[in-house]
Design a protein around this motif. Structure first.
Motif, PDB file in Angstrom:
ATOM      1  N   UNK B  43      -5.573  -6.988  -5.353  1.00 30.87           N
ATOM      2  CA  UNK B  43      -4.154  -7.371  -5.459  1.00 30.87           C
ATOM      3  C   UNK B  43      -3.290  -6.460  -4.581  1.00 30.87           C
ATOM      4  N   UNK B  44      -3.627  -5.172  -4.591  1.00 26.42           N
ATOM      5  CA  UNK B  44      -2.836  -4.206  -3.817  1.00 26.42           C
ATOM      6  C   UNK B  44      -2.922  -4.507  -2.303  1.00 26.42           C
ATOM      7  N   UNK B  45      -4.140  -4.714  -1.833  1.00 26.99           N
ATOM      8  CA  UNK B  45      -4.294  -4.964  -0.391  1.00 26.99           C
ATOM      9  C   UNK B  45      -3.763  -6.333   0.022  1.00 26.99           C
ATOM     10  N   UNK B  46      -3.740  -7.270  -0.930  1.00 32.70           N
ATOM     11  CA  UNK B  46      -3.157  -8.577  -0.633  1.00 32.70           C
ATOM     12  C   UNK B  46      -1.684  -8.423  -0.274  1.00 32.70           C
ATOM     13  N   UNK B  47      -1.042  -7.447  -0.922  1.00 30.82           N
ATOM     14  CA  UNK B  47       0.383  -7.257  -0.693  1.00 30.82           C
ATOM     15  C   UNK B  47       0.669  -6.401   0.545  1.00 30.82           C
ATOM     16  N   UNK B  48      -0.360  -5.680   0.996  1.00 34.55           N
ATOM     17  CA  UNK B  48      -0.161  -4.772   2.133  1.00 34.55           C
ATOM     18  C   UNK B  48      -0.021  -5.538   3.446  1.00 34.55           C
ATOM     19  N   UNK B  49       0.717  -4.914   4.344  1.00 34.61           N
ATOM     20  CA  UNK B  49       0.903  -5.567   5.646  1.00 34.61           C
ATOM     21  C   UNK B  49      -0.274  -5.264   6.556  1.00 34.61           C
ATOM     22  N   UNK B  50      -1.367  -5.957   6.311  1.00 33.82           N
ATOM     23  CA  UNK B  50      -2.534  -5.816   7.180  1.00 33.82           C
ATOM     24  C   UNK B  50      -3.090  -7.206   7.475  1.00 33.82           C
ATOM     25  N   UNK B  51      -3.753  -7.313   8.609  1.00 30.94           N
ATOM     26  CA  UNK B  51      -4.278  -8.621   9.002  1.00 30.94           C
ATOM     27  C   UNK B  51      -5.261  -9.118   7.947  1.00 30.94           C
ATOM     28  N   UNK B  52      -5.215 -10.435   7.705  1.00 35.35           N
ATOM     29  CA  UNK B  52      -6.057 -11.029   6.665  1.00 35.35           C
ATOM     30  C   UNK B  52      -7.529 -10.676   6.811  1.00 35.35           C
ATOM     31  N   UNK B  53      -8.010 -10.694   8.070  1.00 30.94           N
ATOM     32  CA  UNK B  53      -9.452 -10.471   8.280  1.00 30.94           C
ATOM     33  C   UNK B  53      -9.872  -9.019   7.975  1.00 30.94           C
TER      34      UNK B  53
END
Lengths: 320, 259
Positions: B43-53
């Motif tokens: 959930x945390x990384x889903x919200x982070x501004x990083x490329x999906x891949x």
């Protein structure tokens, strides 16, 4: 001659590293602080920082760039020693109680993890991606070497190649990487970084072969553990591989297992010492040393190159 | 929600590749994946501004760190008379180091050095506080709880800071602390080794330690409920999942009756 005399011109910079190492374990937690200082003050030759600094002299030497690499590598080395002592159930290191002996295994795990994390905090001050790719790959390889070592215990069907691969991961890699990273951090050309890596690799292999030899040729006082401990623990080293070329001796060696006692192994150790295995192993160590000298030939003349040459020579001749 | 579970399964398969070294498989247990932490990292990384891949790699990295820390908790301290147990201990030491090396390796490959540092800082803090809990140097129940908060949630806090995310680290902190407090209380009730038992043996304080501990549990219970109501309006599925977990924890460990 003492090892330190080969790089006395580094004294001031090594002091900077030493102070940084001590301040890196100044934490709020008194136990980590005490264990960290206990570890760092137990001595050690600080050979990895020395390799970092000397290799850095083949580029644009700047102690501020060298410092994070040297400190991080020494902390990683210290962390791995703390964990190795748990693996080996060791009670003494350099004549002082190990962290696991003074406290216990769990504390040793936490202290080792703390030091390893501290090392990564420090080295990430440098934003050169290649440095991190090289180091992280080496750390993974180091663990794979340890896994192999455990898996290969009492496995007498090993080849010379397996042995070299194992000691590469166990010892040579971190020395090679110390040289390579020192050069990389100082912006030395790629060809120089490669030569220094290979220099460190060959020195490391030679160093470990000598270490394995000394397990047979030194005294208990010099080693700080009984003669032949490696073999007793099932570690098949180069002298053992050579000794097994003698069919009679091989038959005796392969009977060694985890139930064998120190008393039972004594006559076998004596026979290995008497055989040509010691001389043959010495020759191989020498061959690697020559290879390390050869790498230095392609590097610019100066005190750093002379020091690296002398350190390698010293390692090749060490008696304990 | 189905999509989340598929993604989590995919992450578990990736982790499994790292856990499946043949020597580890032969001698030691595969690390147990903490499903709650996996979901919260996700959930945390889903919200982070990083490329999906890259998101999956980040979750794998965080879980590798967690597994490294957990594996080192398995290293035994007693004399190993049995050879098998001794090898198991040796490999638990190496496995933890190996997972740590891998986290650094993966992040070096994707060149996120700040993330390496954020995780390293968290690992440092966690080990400091693990020692405090282990060597019983905490002087009060509050100090124990403070250490538990750091041990369980420092990774989430540091990752949150790195990506400047507030909600998920806050939820993770409250929920995971509540979970660990419930577990410790449960262990205490079962007369097995818990931080509470250790502290009770050492403490000469006249105050009701168990009561204070339950008060802390209840505090975190109400906090997590408030947080979920306030923050997860747009993630009903995840909210429901955590709510169910809290329900299980509260009633299976019977904190509610005693509190």
């Amino acid at each position: 001659m003492k090892l330190k005399s080969f790089y006395s011109f580094l004294t001031k910079d090594l002091e900077v590293i030493e102070n940084e190492l001590l301040s890196s374990v100044q934490t709020k937690d008194p136990l980590i602080r005490e264990a960290g200082i206990h570890l760092l003050q137990a001595g050690g030759k600080r050979i990895r920082p020395v390799f970092v600094l000397l290799s850095g002299m083949f580029g644009d030497y700047n102690i501020d760039r060298m410092k994070p690499v040297a400190v991080a590598l020494e902390l990683i080395h210290s962390a791995s020693l703390v964990h190795d002592d748990v693996i080996d159930n060791a009670e003494l290191r350099r004549g002082k109680p190990t962290v696991n002996a003074k406290w216990d295994n769990r504390i040793a795990m936490y202290v080792g993890d703390y030091l390893f994390a501290r090392a990564l905090e420090i080295i990430t001050e440098l934003d050169e991606p290649l440095i991190h790719r090289v180091l992280s790959k080496a750390l993974v390889e180091l663990c794979l070497g340890e896994i192999e070592q455990i898996n290969d215990k009492y496995n007498f069907d090993q080849s010379y190649r397996t042995y070299v691969k194992r000691i590469k991961r166990k010892t040579a890699l971190l020395i090679a990487v110390s040289c390579q990273l020192g050069a990389l951090a100082s912006g030395a050309p790629e060809s120089v970084c490669k030569k220094l890596y290979l220099y460190g690799y060959y020195v490391g292999i030679s160093y470990q072969i000598i270490d394995d030899l000394l397990d047979f040729t030194s005294t208990e006082e010099e080693l700080g553990k009984p003669v032949g401990s490696d073999l007793l623990q099932g570690n098949i080293t180069l002298p053992v591989l050579f000794a097994m070329q003698n069919e009679e001796l091989r038959k005796k060696i392969v009977k060694i297992n985890n139930q064998t006692t120190a008393e039972e192994i004594k006559p076998i150790i004596y026979e290995i010492k008497k055989s040509r295995a010691i001389e043959q192993s010495m020759n191989i160590s020498d061959r690697y040393l020559q290879k390390s000298f050869h790498q230095l030939e392609g590097l610019k003349h100066g005190k750093a190159r002379t020091s690296l040459y002398n350190i390698a020579k010293y390692i090749g001749k060490r008696k304990f | 929600m189905m999509e989340i579970y598929q993604k989590l399964e995919q992450i578990k398969r990736s982790l499994d590749q790292y856990f499946s070294h043949p020597v580890f498989k032969q001698y030691i247990q595969k690390p147990v994946i903490d499903e709650d932490k996996l979901l919260l990292f996700y959930a945390l990384f889903e919200e982070a501004e990083i490329a999906d891949e890259k998101k999956e790699k980040y979750v794998v990295t965080a879980m590798l760190v967690q597994s490294a820390l957990d594996t080192h908790d398995l290293v035994t301290t007693t004399e190993c008379e049995n050879k098998k147990l001794f090898v198991e201990r040796q490999l638990n030491v190496i496995a933890g180091d190996y997972f740590s090396g891998l986290y650094y390796f993966i992040l070096s490959e994707i060149q996120d050095l700040k993330m390496v540092r954020a995780l390293a800082t968290a690992i440092k803090e966690i080990n400091e506080h693990k020692i405090r809990l282990y060597d019983r140097s905490c002087q009060s129940i509050e100090a124990i709880v403070e250490s538990i908060v750091i041990v369980e949630t420092a990774l989430f806090q540091r990752i949150g800071e790195h990506f400047q995310i507030e909600t998920w680290p806050e939820i993770s902190k409250t929920y995971l602390t509540y979970k660990r407090l419930c577990e410790e209380k449960h262990k205490y009730d079962k007369n097995s080794q818990s931080v509470l038992t250790q502290f009770q043996k050492k403490s000469k304080s006249p105050i009701d330690l168990v009561g204070t501990f339950i008060e802390c549990c209840n505090h975190y219970f109400w906090e997590i409920n408030k947080l979920l109501e306030k923050s997860l309006k747009y993630s009903p599925a995840v909210k429901q999942f955590i709510m169910n977990r809290i329900h299980v924890l509260r009633f299976s460990h019977m904190i509610v009756e005693e509190g």
